[in-house]
Scaffold this motif. Structure first.
Motif, PDB file in Angstrom:
ATOM      1  N   ALA A  85       0.831  -1.206   0.000  1.00  0.00           N
ATOM      2  CA  ALA A  85       0.000   0.000   0.000  1.00  0.00           C
ATOM      3  C   ALA A  85       0.865   1.255   0.000  1.00  0.00           C
ATOM      4  N   LYS A  86       1.923   1.271   0.808  1.00  0.00           N
ATOM      5  CA  LYS A  86       2.797   2.445   0.843  1.00  0.00           C
ATOM      6  C   LYS A  86       3.492   2.646  -0.495  1.00  0.00           C
ATOM      7  N   SER A  87       3.878   1.571  -1.121  1.00  0.00           N
ATOM      8  CA  SER A  87       4.554   1.682  -2.412  1.00  0.00           C
ATOM      9  C   SER A  87       3.620   2.269  -3.468  1.00  0.00           C
ATOM     10  N   VAL A  88       2.392   1.774  -3.498  1.00  0.00           N
ATOM     11  CA  VAL A  88       1.417   2.301  -4.455  1.00  0.00           C
ATOM     12  C   VAL A  88       1.144   3.781  -4.163  1.00  0.00           C
ATOM     13  N   ALA A  89       1.027   4.130  -2.852  1.00  0.00           N
ATOM     14  CA  ALA A  89       0.764   5.522  -2.470  1.00  0.00           C
ATOM     15  C   ALA A  89       1.908   6.420  -2.891  1.00  0.00           C
ATOM     16  N   THR A  90       3.152   5.933  -2.741  1.00  0.00           N
ATOM     17  CA  THR A  90       4.306   6.734  -3.122  1.00  0.00           C
ATOM     18  C   THR A  90       4.317   6.981  -4.626  1.00  0.00           C
ATOM     19  N   LEU A  91       4.052   5.917  -5.397  1.00  0.00           N
ATOM     20  CA  LEU A  91       4.005   6.081  -6.843  1.00  0.00           C
ATOM     21  C   LEU A  91       2.884   7.038  -7.262  1.00  0.00           C
ATOM     22  N   PHE A  92       1.727   6.904  -6.626  1.00  0.00           N
ATOM     23  CA  PHE A  92       0.589   7.762  -6.963  1.00  0.00           C
ATOM     24  C   PHE A  92       0.887   9.226  -6.618  1.00  0.00           C
ATOM     25  N   THR A  93       1.526   9.438  -5.483  1.00  0.00           N
ATOM     26  CA  THR A  93       1.850  10.802  -5.043  1.00  0.00           C
ATOM     27  C   THR A  93       2.879  11.433  -5.968  1.00  0.00           C
ATOM     28  N   ALA A  94       3.820  10.610  -6.431  1.00  0.00           N
ATOM     29  CA  ALA A  94       4.875  11.137  -7.296  1.00  0.00           C
ATOM     30  C   ALA A  94       4.333  11.556  -8.658  1.00  0.00           C
ATOM     31  N   ASN A  95       3.299  10.902  -9.146  1.00  0.00           N
ATOM     32  CA  ASN A  95       2.786  11.165 -10.481  1.00  0.00           C
ATOM     33  C   ASN A  95       1.581  12.119 -10.504  1.00  0.00           C
ATOM     34  N   THR A  96       1.058  12.502  -9.315  1.00  0.00           N
ATOM     35  CA  THR A  96      -0.114  13.385  -9.248  1.00  0.00           C
ATOM     36  C   THR A  96       0.154  14.498  -8.235  1.00  0.00           C
ATOM     37  N   SER A  97      -0.796  15.421  -8.139  1.00  0.00           N
ATOM     38  CA  SER A  97      -0.718  16.506  -7.134  1.00  0.00           C
ATOM     39  C   SER A  97      -1.347  16.084  -5.816  1.00  0.00           C
ATOM     40  N   TYR A  98      -1.790  14.835  -5.742  1.00  0.00           N
ATOM     41  CA  TYR A  98      -2.377  14.325  -4.503  1.00  0.00           C
ATOM     42  C   TYR A  98      -1.261  13.764  -3.624  1.00  0.00           C
ATOM     43  N   VAL A  99      -1.514  13.729  -2.335  1.00  0.00           N
ATOM     44  CA  VAL A  99      -0.577  13.140  -1.375  1.00  0.00           C
ATOM     45  C   VAL A  99      -1.325  12.076  -0.609  1.00  0.00           C
ATOM     46  N   VAL A 100      -0.830  10.802  -0.719  1.00  0.00           N
ATOM     47  CA  VAL A 100      -1.426   9.684   0.003  1.00  0.00           C
ATOM     48  C   VAL A 100      -0.338   9.080   0.879  1.00  0.00           C
ATOM     49  N   ARG A 101      -0.618   8.978   2.161  1.00  0.00           N
ATOM     50  CA  ARG A 101       0.353   8.402   3.093  1.00  0.00           C
ATOM     51  C   ARG A 101      -0.388   7.635   4.171  1.00  0.00           C
ATOM     52  N   PHE A 102       0.385   6.697   4.800  1.00  0.00           N
ATOM     53  CA  PHE A 102      -0.149   5.913   5.900  1.00  0.00           C
ATOM     54  C   PHE A 102       0.580   6.314   7.167  1.00  0.00           C
ATOM     55  N   THR A 103      -0.181   6.471   8.223  1.00  0.00           N
ATOM     56  CA  THR A 103       0.393   6.937   9.486  1.00  0.00           C
ATOM     57  C   THR A 103      -0.173   6.107  10.630  1.00  0.00           C
ATOM     58  N   SER A 104       0.475   6.208  11.783  1.00  0.00           N
ATOM     59  CA  SER A 104       0.047   5.445  12.964  1.00  0.00           C
ATOM     60  C   SER A 104       0.268   6.298  14.192  1.00  0.00           C
ATOM     61  N   ALA A 105      -0.575   6.069  15.202  1.00  0.00           N
ATOM     62  CA  ALA A 105      -0.427   6.811  16.452  1.00  0.00           C
ATOM     63  C   ALA A 105       0.875   6.428  17.157  1.00  0.00           C
ATOM     64  N   SER A 106       1.369   5.144  16.910  1.00  0.00           N
ATOM     65  CA  SER A 106       2.657   4.693  17.479  1.00  0.00           C
ATOM     66  C   SER A 106       3.494   4.110  16.327  1.00  0.00           C
ATOM     67  N   PRO A 107       4.059   4.997  15.515  1.00  0.00           N
ATOM     68  CA  PRO A 107       4.734   4.538  14.289  1.00  0.00           C
ATOM     69  C   PRO A 107       6.059   3.822  14.601  1.00  0.00           C
ATOM     70  N   ARG A 108       6.410   2.856  13.734  1.00  0.00           N
ATOM     71  CA  ARG A 108       7.700   2.165  13.854  1.00  0.00           C
ATOM     72  C   ARG A 108       8.806   2.977  13.191  1.00  0.00           C
ATOM     73  N   GLN A 109       8.418   3.890  12.290  1.00  0.00           N
ATOM     74  CA  GLN A 109       9.381   4.745  11.613  1.00  0.00           C
ATOM     75  C   GLN A 109       8.936   6.205  11.777  1.00  0.00           C
ATOM     76  N   ALA A 110       9.923   7.114  11.935  1.00  0.00           N
ATOM     77  CA  ALA A 110       9.602   8.537  12.154  1.00  0.00           C
ATOM     78  C   ALA A 110       8.851   9.131  10.973  1.00  0.00           C
ATOM     79  N   ALA A 111       9.059   8.654   9.769  1.00  0.00           N
ATOM     80  CA  ALA A 111       8.391   9.202   8.582  1.00  0.00           C
ATOM     81  C   ALA A 111       6.898   8.952   8.617  1.00  0.00           C
ATOM     82  N   ASN A 112       6.487   7.938   9.387  1.00  0.00           N
ATOM     83  CA  ASN A 112       5.060   7.614   9.471  1.00  0.00           C
ATOM     84  C   ASN A 112       4.361   8.297  10.648  1.00  0.00           C
TER      85      ASN A 112
END
Length: 578
Positions: free
Chosen positions: A92-119
C-alpha cells in the motif's frame, strides 16, 4: 463650510433615486457573491470528499488484495514459506508513493505509534486519531486548511483496523520481536492500527469558484443595471417630469401668476399623477376666482372698517367727556364731603364740650344728667360717623397721609376709653382698656390710630347687648410673624366683645365699604357701614394688618398689628426742646 446666506445644496429626486439604486445594486451584488461563494465552496468540499473516498477505497482494495494473497506471494513452488517482504502495508505504501509522485495528490499511511519517524502523524492527523478515539464509530475525519506554502488543501483521514493477518506482526505478546525485528504492539482484532491520510489540492476548485462567482456577479450586475435604467427612465418620464411641471405651476400660483400650462390635453392614458395634476388645476382655478372676489371683498370690508373706526373715535371722545364729567362730579362729591365733615365736626365738638361741662355740674338732677349723657353719647357717635366719612373721602382722593409722632399706647387707650365711656355706660356695658408694660413708644399717626381703636370699640359697643363687656388691649410682639412681616416687631391692638358675633358667611367682605354683617332692611343695628372699612384703610396705611375671629352668639375679636418703628431719641429731644 457653507457661506452664510447661501442656499443649501439641492439634491434632486433623480440624484437620490440614482444613489438609492446604486446602493441597492452594490448590496444585492455583495449578498449574491457571498451566497454563491458559500454554495461553491460547499460544492467543492463535497466533490473533494467524494474523490477522497473513492481514492481511499482503491488504496484499501490494494491493501486487501495483498493481504489476501500473502500465502501465494510468500511461498515457494514446493509450498515452503519464504517471505519476500511484500506485505500489505509495504504494498500500500509503495502504491501511495508512486501515486503521489505522479499526481498533485498526497497519500500516506500513518500510525499513532509509528515504527518509523516518517510515518508519524502531523497536527491534522493527530486530531483525526483523537476524534476516532472519542467516537469509535466514526468513519472518517476531513476538512479544508492551508498547507505549509499557504495553499488551500482538502485533508481526509480514514482509520485502518487490525485484522487476523495483522496479529502476526502487531499482536501479542507485546514487546516480542516479529519476523522483521520490530517489537509487537500487543494489538487485538478491531483496534485502530493506523490511518490512511489523503491530501487534495483545492486550487482547481478555487479557480472554478472564482470564475463562476465572477460570471454570476456580472450577470446579476448586468440585469440590475438594465432593470434600474429602465425603472429610472420610467420614473423620470411618468413621475418626475409631471411633478416638476406641477412644482413650476405651484411656484407661479404662489406668486399670483395663473398663466401656466400642464399639458393635460396631451395625456392619452391618465394615471394617478395625471389625476393629481387635474385636481391641482381645479384648485388653482378656484383660487384664482377667490382672489378676484377677495379683492372686492377686501375693499368692502375696508370701507366698513373705516366707518367703524370713525364711530369708535366718536364713541371714544364721548366716553372721555363722560369720564371727565364723572371725575368732576367725584371731585365735587369728595369736596362736598370734606367741607360738610369739617363743618359738622365744629358744632359737634362744641356740643360734646358743652355736654361734658354740664355733666360735671353737681347741681344737675338725675333726669337732666341722663339727658346730658344721652346728648354726649349721640354726639360722639355722630362725630365718629362724620370722621369716617371724611377719612373715606380722603382715601378716594388719595389724600390720606401719615403724620408720624411718638405714640404712647397707654395714653391712646385711655383717651378712647374716656371718649366712649358715656356710650358704653348708656348701654350698661363694661368697657376696659389695658396696655401691657412692655409696649414701647412707636412712631405712628396718633390721630389715625385713635380712629382705628375708636371705630372698633364703637362697633363692639353697638353689637353688644346690655350687661355685656368690651375690652381693648395693647401688647408687643418683638419677632416677625410666620409670613416674615414686621421685621422689627409689631404693636398688637385687640378689641374683644361678648356680643352677638358675626356668622361665618357674613365675615367675607366685612371690611368693604358700606357693608354690614346683616343687610336686611329691618336690621336692628343701624349704621353707614364705614367703620371697619376705615379701620382697614388706616391700618394698611401704616403697613399693618387686621384680622377677625368671631362666632355667632359668642362674640368677636378684632386684632390690628401696626409695625413697630423705633423713636429716634435725639430727633425727638431736639423737637421737644424747640
Amino acid at each position: 463650510m457653507r457661506k452664510r446666506g447661501s442656499k443649501p445644496r439641492r439634491f434632486g429626486i433623480r440624484f437620490k433615486f440614482a444613489v438609492g439604486i446604486g446602493a441597492l445594486i452594490v448590496a444585492l451584488m455583495g449578498i449574491d457573491a457571498l451566497w454563491n461563494m458559500g454554495l461553491q465552496r460547499q460544492q467543492a468540499e463535497n466533490e473533494a470528499l467524494e474523490k477522497a473516498e473513492v481514492l481511499a477505497d482503491e488504496m484499501r482494495a490494494v491493501w486487501d488484495f495483498v493481504d489476501l494473497n500473502q500465502d501465494v506471494i510468500n511461498r515457494n513452488d514446493d509450498g515452503t514459506f519464504r517471505t519476500k517482504h511484500l506485505v500489505c502495508v509495504v504494498a500500500a505504501k509503495s502504491v501511495a508513493t508512486l501515486f503521489t509522485a505522479n499526481t498533485s495528490y498526497v497519500v500516506r499511511f500513518t500510525s499513532a505509534s509509528p515504527r518509523q519517524a516518517a510515518n508519524a502523524p502531523d497536527e491534522f492527523e493527530q486530531r483525526a486519531f483523537d476524534a476516532f478515539a472519542v467516537d469509535s464509530e466514526r468513519a472518517s475525519y476531513y476538512g479544508v486548511e492551508s498547507d505549509d506554502e499557504g495553499r488551500s488543501v482538502f485533508r481526509y483521514v480514514e482509520p485502518l483496523y487490525v485484522t487476523e493477518t495483522c496479529l502476526e506482526c502487531h499482536g501479542s505478546p507485546a514487546g516480542q520481536l516479529d519476523q522483521y525485528g520490530y517489537e509487537k504492539e500487543g494489538m487485538q482484532v478491531g483496534d485502530i492500527g493506523g490511518a490512511m491520510s489523503i491530501t487534495e489540492p483545492m486550487d482547481i476548485y478555487d479557480s472554478g469558484m472564482r470564475t463562476s462567482v465572477l460570471q454570476q456577479v456580472f450577470m446579476v450586475l448586468l440585469v440590475l443595471v438594465l432593470a434600474s435604467a429602465g425603472i429610472y427612465m420610467g420614473v423620470s418620464r411618468l413621475v418626475l417630469r409631471p411633478i416638476e411641471a406641477l412644482g413650476s405651476a405651484a411656484k407661479r400660483v404662489g406668486e399670483g401668476d395663473f398663466t401656466y400650462d400642464l399639458a393635460l390635453d396631451k395625456v392619452r392614458h391618465p394615471d394617478e399623477v395625471t389625476e393629481f395634476a387635474r385636481d391641482f388645476d381645479k384648485m388653482a382655478r378656484r383660487l384664482e376666482r377667490l382672489c378676484t372676489d377677495l379683492e372686492s371683498e377686501v375693499q368692502t370690508q375696508t370701507d366698513k372698517l373705516s366707518a367703524l373706526n370713525d364711530l369708535l373715535l366718536y364713541q371714544k371722545a364721548e366716553l372721555k367727556r363722560a369720564l371727565d364729567r364723572l371725575n368732576e362730579e367725584t371731585a365735587y362729591k369728595n369736596e362736598f364731603f370734606a367741607i360738610m365733615s369739617h363743618e359738622l365736626r365744629t358744632p359737634l365738638t362744641s356740643i360734646l364740650a358743652f355736654a361734658r361741662m354740664l355733666r360735671e355740674d353737681d347741681g344737675l338732677d338725675s333726669k337732666t344728667r341722663e339727658a346730658v349723657d344721652e346728648i354726649e353719647a349721640n354726639a360722639s357717635l355722630l362725630l365718629n360717623m362724620v370722621s369716617n366719612i371724611l377719612t373715606i373721602s380722603k382715601a378716594e382722593a388719595h389724600k390720606n397721609e401719615l403724620i408720624r409722632e411718638p405714640v404712647d399706647f397707654v395714653d391712646l387707650l385711655g383717651f378712647v376709653r374716656n371718649s366712649l365711656a358715656p356710650v358704653a355706660r348708656n348701654k350698661s356695658i363694661s368697657l376696659t382698656a389695658k396696655a401691657e408694660p412692655d409696649v414701647p413708644l412707636s412712631m405712628a399717626d396718633w390721630e389715625k390710630l385713635r380712629r382705628i381703636v375708636e371705630n372698633l370699640v364703637d362697633n363692639a359697643i353697638k353689637y353688644t347687648r346690655a350687661g355685656g363687656s368690651v375690652s381693648v388691649s395693647a401688647s408687643f410682639e418683638p419677632a416677625p410673624d410666620d409670613e416674615g412681616r414686621f421685621p422689627c416687631g409689631a404693636v398688637v391692638l385687640t378689641v374683644a366683645d361678648d356680643g352677638i358675633g358675626i356668622a361665618v358667611e357674613d365675615q367675607e367682605g366685612i371690611f368693604e365699604r358700606y357693608r354690614q354683617a346683616s343687610q336686611s332692611p329691618n336690621r336692628r343695628y343701624r349704621g353707614t357701614g364705614l367703620g371697619l372699612a376705615v379701620v382697614k384703610e388706616l391700618a394698611e396705611l401704616h403697613g399693618g394688618t387686621i384680622e377677625l375671629e368671631s362666632a355667632r352668639k359668642v362674640g368677636s375679636t378684632f386684632t390690628v398689628r401696626i409695625p413697630y418703628v423705633a423713636v429716634d431719641t435725639e430727633d425727638y429731644d431736639e423737637d421737644s426742646a424747640r
